[in-house]
Design a protein around this motif. Structure first.
Motif, PDB file in Angstrom:
ATOM      1  N   TYR A 181     -13.775 -57.955 -24.788  1.00  0.00           N
ATOM      2  CA  TYR A 181     -12.675 -58.903 -24.646  1.00  0.00           C
ATOM      3  C   TYR A 181     -12.297 -59.589 -25.964  1.00  0.00           C
ATOM      4  O   TYR A 181     -11.259 -60.229 -26.033  1.00  0.00           O
ATOM      5  CB  TYR A 181     -13.036 -59.963 -23.602  1.00  0.00           C
ATOM      6  N   GLN A 240     -17.902 -55.905 -12.808  1.00  0.00           N
ATOM      7  CA  GLN A 240     -18.537 -54.849 -13.600  1.00  0.00           C
ATOM      8  C   GLN A 240     -19.657 -54.318 -12.716  1.00  0.00           C
ATOM      9  O   GLN A 240     -20.771 -54.820 -12.738  1.00  0.00           O
ATOM     10  CB  GLN A 240     -19.079 -55.444 -14.901  1.00  0.00           C
ATOM     11  N   ASP A 262     -18.367 -56.022 -22.113  1.00  0.00           N
ATOM     12  CA  ASP A 262     -18.145 -57.206 -21.282  1.00  0.00           C
ATOM     13  C   ASP A 262     -16.935 -57.079 -20.368  1.00  0.00           C
ATOM     14  O   ASP A 262     -16.660 -57.975 -19.578  1.00  0.00           O
ATOM     15  CB  ASP A 262     -18.075 -58.499 -22.126  1.00  0.00           C
ATOM     16  N   ILE A 263     -16.216 -55.949 -20.406  1.00  0.00           N
ATOM     17  CA  ILE A 263     -15.024 -55.830 -19.547  1.00  0.00           C
ATOM     18  C   ILE A 263     -15.408 -55.357 -18.141  1.00  0.00           C
ATOM     19  O   ILE A 263     -16.470 -54.767 -17.940  1.00  0.00           O
ATOM     20  CB  ILE A 263     -13.974 -54.865 -20.152  1.00  0.00           C
ATOM     21  N   VAL A 323      -6.195 -61.322 -16.872  1.00  0.00           N
ATOM     22  CA  VAL A 323      -7.482 -61.193 -17.567  1.00  0.00           C
ATOM     23  C   VAL A 323      -8.253 -62.507 -17.461  1.00  0.00           C
ATOM     24  O   VAL A 323      -9.445 -62.536 -17.111  1.00  0.00           O
ATOM     25  CB  VAL A 323      -7.267 -60.828 -19.059  1.00  0.00           C
ATOM     26  N   GLU A 324      -7.562 -63.599 -17.736  1.00  0.00           N
ATOM     27  CA  GLU A 324      -8.244 -64.901 -17.703  1.00  0.00           C
ATOM     28  C   GLU A 324      -8.620 -65.293 -16.282  1.00  0.00           C
ATOM     29  O   GLU A 324      -9.647 -65.950 -16.063  1.00  0.00           O
ATOM     30  CB  GLU A 324      -7.368 -65.980 -18.365  1.00  0.00           C
ATOM     31  N   TYR A 383      -9.604 -63.247 -13.960  1.00  0.00           N
ATOM     32  CA  TYR A 383     -10.854 -62.520 -13.695  1.00  0.00           C
ATOM     33  C   TYR A 383     -12.020 -63.173 -14.447  1.00  0.00           C
ATOM     34  O   TYR A 383     -13.075 -63.446 -13.867  1.00  0.00           O
ATOM     35  CB  TYR A 383     -10.713 -61.048 -14.116  1.00  0.00           C
ATOM     36  N   ARG A 384     -11.805 -63.444 -15.722  1.00  0.00           N
ATOM     37  CA  ARG A 384     -12.925 -63.931 -16.545  1.00  0.00           C
ATOM     38  C   ARG A 384     -13.362 -65.335 -16.151  1.00  0.00           C
ATOM     39  O   ARG A 384     -14.541 -65.668 -16.188  1.00  0.00           O
ATOM     40  CB  ARG A 384     -12.528 -63.920 -18.030  1.00  0.00           C
ATOM     41  N   GLN A 385     -12.398 -66.172 -15.785  1.00  0.00           N
ATOM     42  CA  GLN A 385     -12.741 -67.573 -15.496  1.00  0.00           C
ATOM     43  C   GLN A 385     -12.848 -67.868 -14.000  1.00  0.00           C
ATOM     44  O   GLN A 385     -13.076 -69.016 -13.613  1.00  0.00           O
ATOM     45  CB  GLN A 385     -11.679 -68.495 -16.110  1.00  0.00           C
ATOM     46  N   SER A 386     -12.658 -66.837 -13.169  1.00  0.00           N
ATOM     47  CA  SER A 386     -12.645 -67.038 -11.708  1.00  0.00           C
ATOM     48  C   SER A 386     -11.710 -68.179 -11.308  1.00  0.00           C
ATOM     49  O   SER A 386     -12.088 -69.090 -10.559  1.00  0.00           O
ATOM     50  CB  SER A 386     -14.058 -67.328 -11.186  1.00  0.00           C
TER      51      SER A 386
END
Ligand SMILES: NC(=O)c1ccc[n+]([C@@H]2O[C@H](COP(=O)([O-])OP(=O)(O)OC[C@H]3O[C@@H](n4cnc5c(N)ncnc54)[C@H](O)[C@@H]3O)[C@@H](O)[C@H]2O)c1
Length: 448
Positions: free
Chosen positions: A258, A297, A305-306, A427-428, A430-433
Motif C-alpha cells: 500500500y 487477506q 499488505d494488500i 482502499v481506505e 477496507y484498510r481502516q474498516s
C-alpha cells in the motif's frame, strides 16, 4: 483548493488550438516563453515523445508506439528509467543512442524537442511527473490509476485546468466503442434510469498474484546493468513513499504494498470503474457520495499488505456500483448495467439489452426501433452492436489525436480524478474498516 473560472479554462484551450494553426505559429514565436515551445505543433508535424518508466507497461507502450511511428508521424526520442537494464533495453527498442536514455525524468522535461510524455512509473510517481510535464509545456499520457492519493489526483486535475494541456489517463477500456454506445443507449432511455452496475476483475495463480520475476543482480549497489536508483524510486525526498532499505520485492512487485499503490483496487478495479462512469455519467464521470469496502487477506500471506479479496460498493447520487477483485479465485460476477426498465449485459458483438417485466410496455416503446418483432410474453431483448475501438482508434491513438487537436481524450483528467476518488476511498474503507462519504464542496473524504 484553487479552481480556475470556466472562462479561463476555455481561454487556455482556445489559445492552444489557435497556436496550433499555421498562422498562429509565427505570432506565437514572438512572445511565447521557451517552455511553451512544445505547444507549437502543426497538425502534420512529427510528434516527439518521451517515455518515462520503461518496465512492464512502459515497454509495451514503447513497442506499440515504435510500431506506429510511421503511420502516426511520431517518434520516441527519449526514454527514462532509473533501473539501468530496463533503460538500456528501451534505448535499444527505439533504435536510439545512449544519450537518448536518461535516469532522471527532469532531463526529458527540460528537452524542448520533446512534445509529449507517456508516464508508466509505479503509481506514487504519476502525478508529480505529470504536473511538472504540463508545467514544462508538454502533453501527457499517464498510466492508470491517475495517482496514489486523492490530493495528488485533485492537484493533477487542477493543473490540467490551469495549463490547458492534453492529458489522457490510461484505462484503455474507455476507448472501446461499446462503452460509448452504452452511454448513448442509457441517455436515449433504453433501460430507464440506471440503478446499479457491476464489474469484476478476478484471477488465480499458484505462484501468488503479482509475484513477478526478481532479477537477482538488481539493486543500488550494482555497478552494471542491475543498478537501480533506489532512493529515487521511493521518492522519499518528495514524500512520495517512506524511506526503507533496498527491497527487491517492493521494487519488482510494488502492487503488493500500500505504500506505492492501492493493491487490486487501483490496479484492477480502476479499469472497470472508468468505463462504467463514462457510460453512466458521460465524459467527465461523477464523484461518489459514499464508498465502503470489505474483503480480506485470506490466502496470500507472504509479507504483502494488500487484500487478496476485495469487494467495493460506491454509491452515487442516483445509482450504485459494485466492484469485485479477487486474486485467489478467477470467477467474477458478470459485467452488467441495470436500469429500472431493463438491463445491459456484454455480448461478443456489443451489448444484449433486455426488458424488466414490470416495465415491458415502456421498454418496448423506447426500443421499438431495435425490436424486430413483437416478442409476445417472452422477455424482449435485442443486440446493440458495438465492437472495436471508438472511431477505430485505440487509447494511445486517441491521445495522439487529442494532441493534434482532432479529438478529446477518452479518459480525460476529470474522469480519471473522479474514478480515483472512489477507488481510493474504497482502499481506505477496507484498510481502516470505515465507511467514507465524499464532501463534494470541500473535496474531502469524511469518515462516517
Ligand atoms: N493500462 C494497463 O493495462 C496497465 C497494465 C500494466 C501496468 N499499468 C500501470 O503502469 C504503471 C507501471 O506498471 P508496471 O507493471 O509497468 O511497473 P514496473 O515496475 O514494471 O515498471 C515501472 C518502471 O518505472 C521505473 N520508475 C520508477 N520510478 C521512476 C522515476 N521516478 N523515473 C523514471 N522511472 C521510474 C521503474 O524503475 C520501473 O522500471 C503502473 O501505474 C500500472 O498501474 C497499466
Amino acid at each position: 483548493m484553487s479552481v480556475l473560472p470556466r472562462s479561463s479554462v476555455v481561454d487556455a484551450v482556445s489559445r492552444r488550438r489557435f497556436l496550433r494553426t499555421a498562422a498562429g505559429v509565427s505570432l506565437a514565436a514572438a512572445w511565447m516563453p521557451a517552455a511553451s515551445w512544445a505547444r507549437v505543433l502543426g497538425a502534420n508535424d512529427r510528434l516527439n515523445i518521451g517515455v518515462i518508466g520503461t518496465g512492464g507497461m512502459g515497454t509495451a507502450h514503447v513497442q506499440s508506439l515504435v510500431g506506429k511511428s510511421a503511420a502516426e508521424n511520431i517518434k520516441i526520442t527519449m526514454v527514462c528509467d532509473l533501473y539501468r537494464r530496463r533503460l538500456r533495453n528501451a534505448v535499444k527498442l527505439i533504435g536510439g543512442s545512449e544519450s537518448d536514455g536518461v535516469m532522471e525524468y527532469e532531463k526529458v522535461l527540460d528537452n524542448k524537442d520533446v512534445n509529449a510524455v507517456l508516464i508508466a512509473t509505479p503509481d506514487h510517481w504519476h502525478t508529480k511527473i505529470a504536473i511538472e510535464a504540463m508545467q514544462s509545456g508538454k502533453d501527457v499520457y499517464v498510466e492508470k490509476p491517475l495517482s496514489h492519493t486523492i490530493e495528488q489526483a485533485i492537484a493533477c486535475r487542477d493543473a490540467v485546468r490551469k495549463t490547458g494541456r492534453v492529458l489522457q489517463v490510461g484505462p484503455q477500456r474507455t476507448s472501446e466503442a461499446r462503452w460509448w454506445k452504452a452511454g448513448e443507449a442509457i441517455r436515449a432511455g433504453r433501460i430507464g434510469p440506471v440503478v446499479w452496475s457491476q464489474g469484476s476483475y478476478c484471477r488465480n495463480s499458484r505462484e501468488g498474484q503479482f509475484n513477478w520475476t526478481i532479477d537477482p543482480d538488481a539493486g543500488p549497489e550494482s555497478k552494471g546493468d542491475g543498478f537501480v536508483n533506489w532512493d529515487r524510486w521511493l521518492g522519499h525526498q518528495w514524500n512520495l513513499a517512506p524511506k526503507i532499505p533496498w527491497n527487491p520485492d517492493h521494487f519488482f512487485r510494488f502492487r503488493k504494498y500500500y505504500a506505492y499503490n492501492g493493491g487490486v483496487a487501483t490496479d484492477l478495479m480502476y479499469h472497470w470503474l472508468s468505463p462504467l462512469l463514462l457510460a453512466i455519467h458521460g465524459q467527465n464521470g461523477a464523484y461518489p457520495r459514499r464508498v465502503m469496502s470489505g474483503g480480506g487477506q485470506y490466502i496470500e500471506k507472504d509479507g504483502r499488505d494488500i487484500a487478496d479479496t476485495m469487494l467495493l460498493t460506491a454509491d452515487y447520487d442516483t445509482h450504485s456500483v459494485f466492484l469485485s477483485s479477487v486474486m485467489v479465485n478467477d470467477v467474477g460476477v458478470p459485467e452488467m448495467i441495470r436500469g429500472q426498465k431493463g438491463q445491459m449485459e456484454p455480448d461478443a458483438k456489443g451489448w444484449k439489452i433486455s426488458e424488466q417485466g414490470a416495465w415491458k410496455d415502456d421498454f418496448r416503446k423506447s426500443n421499438g426501433d431495435m425490436l424486430k418483432a413483437d416478442p409476445g410474453k417472452d422477455q424482449a431483448n435485442f443486440l446493440l452492436e458495438a465492437g472495436g475501438d471508438k472511431d477505430g482508434r485505440d487509447h494511445e491513438n486517441n491521445w495522439l489525436d487529442s494532441i493534434r487537436g482532432k479529438a478529446k481524450p477518452n479518459c480525460n483528467v476529470e474522469l480519471g480524478c473522479a474514478v480515483m476518488v472512489a477507488i481510493k476511498l474504497g482502499v481506505e474503507s477496507y484498510r481502516q474498516s470505515k465507511v467514507f462519504s465524499w464532501d463534494a464542496k470541500a473535496e474531502k473524504a469524511v469518515a462516517m
